[in-house]
Scaffold this active site. Structure first.
Site, PDB file in Angstrom:
ATOM      1  CG  ASP A 191      71.974  38.262  16.189  1.00  0.00           C
ATOM      2  OD1 ASP A 191      72.649  39.024  15.465  1.00  0.00           O
ATOM      3  OD2 ASP A 191      71.292  38.659  17.145  1.00  0.00           O
TER       4      ASP A 191
ATOM      5  CE  LYS B 281      73.512  46.127  15.793  1.00  0.00           C
ATOM      6  NZ  LYS B 281      73.323  46.975  16.973  1.00  0.00           N
TER       7      LYS B 281
ATOM      8  CB  CYS C 186      68.081  44.802  23.361  1.00  0.00           C
ATOM      9  SG  CYS C 186      67.355  46.365  22.901  1.00  0.00           S
TER      10      CYS C 186
ATOM     11  CD  GLN D 101      77.086  43.996  18.351  1.00  0.00           C
ATOM     12  OE1 GLN D 101      78.123  44.577  17.995  1.00  0.00           O
ATOM     13  NE2 GLN D 101      75.991  44.672  18.687  1.00  0.00           N
TER      14      GLN D 101
ATOM     15  CG  HIS E 268      69.499  42.152  20.536  1.00  0.00           C
ATOM     16  ND1 HIS E 268      68.276  42.518  20.043  1.00  0.00           N
ATOM     17  CD2 HIS E 268      70.182  43.311  20.746  1.00  0.00           C
ATOM     18  CE1 HIS E 268      68.233  43.845  19.944  1.00  0.00           C
ATOM     19  NE2 HIS E 268      69.371  44.346  20.375  1.00  0.00           N
TER      20      HIS E 268
HETATM   21  C1  LIG Z   1      73.349  40.811  18.805  1.00  0.00           C
HETATM   22  C2  LIG Z   1      72.314  41.709  18.198  1.00  0.00           C
HETATM   23  N1  LIG Z   1      71.259  41.187  17.580  1.00  0.00           N
HETATM   24  C3  LIG Z   1      70.321  41.955  17.002  1.00  0.00           C
HETATM   25  C4  LIG Z   1      70.391  43.329  17.042  1.00  0.00           C
HETATM   26  C5  LIG Z   1      69.313  44.132  16.393  1.00  0.00           C
HETATM   27  O1  LIG Z   1      69.797  44.818  15.297  1.00  0.00           O
HETATM   28  P1  LIG Z   1      68.871  45.867  14.526  1.00  0.00           P
HETATM   29  O2  LIG Z   1      68.299  46.763  15.579  1.00  0.00           O
HETATM   30  O3  LIG Z   1      69.808  46.557  13.614  1.00  0.00           O
HETATM   31  O4  LIG Z   1      67.809  45.087  13.816  1.00  0.00           O
HETATM   32  C6  LIG Z   1      71.472  43.914  17.682  1.00  0.00           C
HETATM   33  C7  LIG Z   1      71.567  45.388  17.765  1.00  0.00           C
HETATM   34  O5  LIG Z   1      71.731  45.977  18.800  1.00  0.00           O
HETATM   35  C8  LIG Z   1      72.449  43.096  18.283  1.00  0.00           C
HETATM   36  O6  LIG Z   1      73.499  43.624  18.923  1.00  0.00           O
END
Ligand SMILES: Cc1ncc(COP(=O)(O)O)c(C=O)c1O
Lengths: 139, 402
Positions: free
Chosen positions: B196, B222, B360, B199, B119
């Protein structure tokens, strides 16, 4: 809910008006949306502040394509001043700010945007580009 | 006992308000159960006070509630309460590690290793740090199956690597990465690992001790909690090396005009009045998750996405991106000749919420040579009927665009 994909939109998406890459035309505008990757080139042939012939080419979703096609068809042959007003009317109409008044019935194909605002940017893309060009041409 | 999605779904008020809604965008944010909403509302209604400051009763109670949530994090993810710092979410958590740990340790010629399926939140902060220090951002390629290329990983991992950062579950492809194997190989060379878990947390049993990662981050929104809050896990070995990068009140031991000394992890990282209600709400989300059997709920999501993958295949004219052997409840696809935004709008007209775009993960999509995809993602409140509605509407869509 009124559909975003009425017959006129489908028709224009399938058989867009003057959808052609006209690289020999000197004046062209690029309308792109970096968020979704939609990108169109507008080719303008002009005579004394009249949009005498218009073409467009590029890629994007059905709504952006149909909207560009309707724009090219509507603005062709119009003076810069007229075209500016038409663009403004279209952009105001899709934002539901004209009390339903439209320059041409074709605009009503986008009536669903009044309640489904998520796709306004797709539909406004090429019109905004054209309008900002016309505004720089003002006397 | 099999998983009872309908009784779970009944706990989410949004589905009472919109009974026909097919919500397939939980990877973007999950819906919230009534219990979490009530805790948030109760906190602001009856328990609100700032923390760590007042000596009066309300403040002391708010402080206790705020601190207690670390215990809940510890229980949910098998770690210690003081291993978790609160932050605004995954994005902030990664930035805290980049600024507070990596930058002071990174030198010219060093490398940071990430995967091609990250991401933007787990890509841009590392990229910027490397640019600043003249270090190299090295990318582990992803195979057409949507899996990490392990051979390339081993070639790219070296003593020059100063961090391995990877996503647990790809938010675009649904791939579950073999975190434990990658972490062991990184540790063999003394390379720290950031996970990370945006998910995975709340979707499957996440055991941080077992995975042995050094840092982990996720967002409460999430996992059935409020937006604007999440946690950063830091293993014991790295706590002293993870410096504060955000400065202000509440995080310091002693301040004079000449110098400041910071409190130890986690409090040293939590400058300013934090999102207290958010933390309390995250606690309620963790309580909610504790009522689930995550093995079962994961199996439920996995079964739904498997059914969808098979039915999309059978429909024809649909391309699914990636077919990894280990996957979670996320799938990205493309309908021949129809732009993903049109797919999503058409589905929206049938009350089906999916996501269209690059999710993203723009560099990943570039490698797959698509500007955007349509993504369906599942959670515990989805049912087989949701899959059937989606597939039937995609059939209509294909006829419509014939
Ligand atoms: C794999 C992953 N990393 C990071 C993020 C970023 O999360 P946040 O926008 O809650 O900081 C997301 C959210 O879409 C994600 O799916």
């Amino acid at each position: 809910m009124k559909s975003l994909y009425g017959d006129l939109i489908k028709q224009h998406q399938k058989n867009p008006y003057h959808f052609l890459k006209k690289e020999d035309v000197e004046l062209s505008l690029r309308a792109n949306n970096p968020i979704c990757g939609d990108r169109y080139d507008l080719y303008i042939e002009n005579e004394e502040n009249v949009l005498s012939t218009l073409h467009f080419h590029g890629f994007g979703c059905a709504l952006s394509k149909a909207s560009a096609s309707i724009m090219v068809e509507t603005l062709e042959g119009k003076s810069y001043e007229e075209a500016k007003e038409i663009c403004q009317n279209f952009l105001d109409y899709i934002h539901d700010k004209t009390n339903g008044e439209v320059y041409t019935e074709a605009f009503k194909a986008f009536e669903a945007l009044h309640t489904q605002t998520a796709r306004i940017d797709c539909v406004a893309l090429t019109w905004k580009e054209m309008l900002s060009f016309l505004q720089t041409q003002s006397s | 006992m099999s998983f009872d999605a309908l009784s779970v779904k009944a706990q989410f008020p949004i589905f009472h308000r919109y009974p026909d809604l097919v919500y397939l965008d939980s990877a973007a944010t999950s819906q919230k159960p009534a219990s979490v909403i009530k805790v948030l509302s109760d906190f602001y209604s009856f328990e609100n006070a700032n923390i760590h400051r007042g000596v009066y009763d309300l403040s002391a109670k708010a402080t206790d509630k705020y601190e207690e949530v670390r215990e809940k994090l510890a229980a949910a993810f098998n770690a210690n309460a003081n291993d978790f710092a609160y932050c605004s979410g995954t994005t902030e958590g990664i930035n805290l590690v980049v600024n507070g740990y990596l930058l002071p340790h990174l030198e010219k010629g060093d490398e940071v290793l990430i995967t091609a399926m990250e991401h933007h939140a787990n890509l841009i902060p590392w990229q910027q740090a490397c640019e600043k220090k003249g270090a190299k951002l090295s990318i582990i390629p992803v195979k057409p199956s949507g899996e990490i290329d392990m051979e390339a990983f081993e070639n790219k991992l070296s003593k020059k690597t100063k961090m391995l950062a990877m996503v647990h579950i790809s938010n675009t492809l649904g791939t579950i990465n073999p975190v434990k194997i990658l972490t062991q190989k990184a540790h063999d060379l003394g390379v720290p690992v950031l996970l990370d878990a945006a998910q995975s947390a709340g979707h499957l049993p996440l055991d941080l001790q077992d995975l042995q990662v050094d840092f982990a981050v996720f967002s409460a929104h999430k996992l059935f909690g409020p937006t604007g809050i999440g946690a950063l896990y830091c293993s014991e070995n790295f706590k002293d090396q993870l410096k504060a990068s955000k400065f202000g009140g509440g995080s310091i031991k002693e301040v004079s005009f000449e110098k400041t000394s910071w409190m130890a992890f986690p409090h040293g990282l939590e400058a300013g009045t934090p999102h207290i209600a958010g933390v309390v709400g995250m606690g309620a989300a963790l309580d909610f998750i504790a009522t689930l059997d995550l093995e079962e709920s994961f199996a439920h999501e996995h079964a739904l996405v498997t059914q969808l993958r098979q039915e999309l295949d059978a429909l024809g004219g649909i391309k699914i991106f990636g077919n990894p052997s280990e996957y979670a409840g996320i799938v990205s696809f493309e309908v021949d000749g129809v732009h993903p935004h049109d797919v999503a709008s058409f589905l929206s007209e049938a009350d089906i919420a999916v996501r269209a775009g690059h999710h993203c993960t723009q560099p990943l999509l570039e490698r797959m040579q698509v500007p955007a995809t349509t993504r369906a993602s599942f959670s515990i409140y989805n049912t087989e009927k949701d899959v059937e509605r989606l597939v039937a509407t995609l059939k209509d869509l294909k006829e419509f665009w014939e």
